[in-house]
Design a protein around this motif. Structure first.
Motif, PDB file in Angstrom:
ATOM      1  N   SER A   1       0.551   4.139  -2.703  1.00 19.67           N
ATOM      2  CA  SER A   1       0.321   5.525  -2.268  1.00 19.67           C
ATOM      3  C   SER A   1       1.397   6.448  -2.815  1.00 19.67           C
ATOM      4  CB  SER A   1       0.324   5.630  -0.733  1.00 19.67           C
ATOM      5  OG  SER A   1      -0.526   4.677  -0.174  1.00 19.67           O
TER       6      SER A   1
ATOM      7  N   PRO B   1       0.503   5.635   3.123  1.00 21.66           N
ATOM      8  CA  PRO B   1      -0.802   4.967   3.051  1.00 21.66           C
ATOM      9  C   PRO B   1      -1.862   5.659   3.907  1.00 21.66           C
ATOM     10  CG  PRO B   1       0.922   3.348   3.437  1.00 21.66           C
ATOM     11  CD  PRO B   1       1.574   4.691   3.508  1.00 21.66           C
TER      12      PRO B   1
ATOM     13  N   LEU C   1       0.841  -1.204   0.000  1.00 26.23           N
ATOM     14  CA  LEU C   1       0.000   0.000   0.000  1.00 26.23           C
ATOM     15  C   LEU C   1       0.877   1.256   0.000  1.00 26.23           C
ATOM     16  CD1 LEU C   1      -3.008   0.604  -0.155  1.00 26.23           C
ATOM     17  CD2 LEU C   1      -3.059   0.831   2.314  1.00 26.23           C
TER      18      LEU C   1
END
Ligand code: FE2
Length: 369
Positions: A299, A307, A295
């Protein structure tokens, strides 16, 4: 790293590409399956190109198509000896057409296959899919989400032969989609991109597609929902993003938002995209300890941030789109938890980056009361 890729035989994308439908269908009668609102457009826009061929339109497909709708479509296809079934609409119309095409030559009832009493042989009819909303990705995937109103069960009918022979993604078909539907189905597509990216079964190919899908959708969804002049360009991007997200998750699978979302949506009658919007930020926070790297990567590539900031941004986008942040208005109560927990263990939960116990699923729902 080993993986194999499974996609429709042909994918056609772009403005005006719906006009290519007649040229890709096999000879013989054609059955169109569509929602109530789109039936008139099928008649004026698609039937003239098929002049001289027997055609029939079955419309009024219900959301999360009940088994009876699939039976009705299969019966109509048999009556005209259809050589092709074309699903034009949102996920429900496409899934209903997809299931009916797979079951056209099969004996027994639709329920026999839904409950696994009989197996799909793979000899199904030619199936083409044209989405009129950007979100579900049903034109790309090999499963059909169906429901049995008798038992309340909602699950996928699935077979490798159920990929469309041709998927035609023409963004112009989404231009008349109402803002609320554009918002909810777009959030579904965004959720599918993110869940695919952090899936346990993600691979190089699926991650590239999922990242580009999120790049198309996250910044442009509010523009697509707005009635402003830029909405057509934005809807082109959302339609492409939705298609790319589906190409990604057809390889990687999804995650707990979809695992929990299906039974929650079924028991509370929440539209699927709205369910995704409610669940995504909360589930991502729960998943974060198990997928910080993935993640974090997503991001950074998307917004150049952590994240945590991405999750906040998703909440902000949800607010901007006027989508709810919990199940309160849908009447979620602790007494619903047992049904949701019992019915959430689909393939999506298996590809979720974090193993979630029954207690943890209940704790997630607790946060969304
Ligand atoms: Fe979805």
């Amino acid at each position: 790293m080993n993986y194999q890729l499974q996609l429709p035989e042909k994918i056609i994308f772009g403005r005006g590409t719906r006009k290519q439908l007649a040229s890709v269908l096999p000879h013989g009668p054609v059955l169109f399956v569509t929602g109530t609102h789109f039936a008139a457009r099928v008649e004026t826009e698609f039937l003239p190109d098929l002049a001289g061929r027997p055609c029939r339109i079955v419309s009024g497909i219900h959301p999360e198509p009940p088994l009876d709708d699939v039976e009705r479509v299969r019966q109509a296809a048999r009556e005209i000896n259809a050589t092709a079934i074309v699903g034009i609409g949102g996920g429900s119309a496409m899934d209903c057409a997809k299931a009916a095409a797979a079951l056209l030559p099969e004996s027994g009832t639709v329920a026999d296959y839904f409950y696994g009493k009989k197996k799909i042989s793979g000899r199904g009819a030619f199936f083409a899919a044209l989405p009129t909303t950007a979100g579900t990705g049903a034109e790309i995937t090999s499963n059909a989400v169906l429901s049995d109103p008798g038992t309340g069960l909602k699950q996928s009918l699935r077979h490798a032969s159920m990929f469309a022979k041709v998927a035609i993604v023409d963004p112009e078909l989404t231009y008349d989609c109402p803002p609320a539907v554009t918002a909810a189905s777009g959030f579904d597509a965004l959720t599918q991109a993110i869940e695919s990216y952090i899936s346990r079964n993600a691979n190089t190919f699926s991650k590239l597609l999922a990242l580009q899908a999120a790049r198309n959708i996250l910044p442009f969804l509010p523009v697509a929902v707005d009635e402003g002049a830029a909405r057509h360009e934005a809807r082109d991007l959302i339609a492409e993003g939705s298609m790319l997200a589906a190409m990604a998750f057809a390889q990687s699978g999804l995650g707990a938002v979809h695992g929990i979302g299906h039974p929650a949506g079924a028991v509370l009658h929440v539209p699927h995209g709205v369910c995704c919007a409610i669940l995504l930020p909360t589930v991502l926070r729960w998943n974060l300890p198990s997928c910080r790297e993935q993640l974090g990567e997503l991001s950074a590539a998307l917004i150049g941030q952590t994240p945590e900031v991405l999750i906040q941004m998703l909440e902000g986008t949800r607010r901007m789109l006027k989508l709810p942040s919990n199940f309160r208005s849908y009447g979620l109560k602790p007494e619903h938890f047992a049904f949701i927990v019992e019915n959430c263990r689909s393939g999506s939960m298996k590809s979720n980056p974090r193993d979630l116990s029954d207690k943890e699923v209940a704790a997630i729902l607790e946060e969304l009361l």
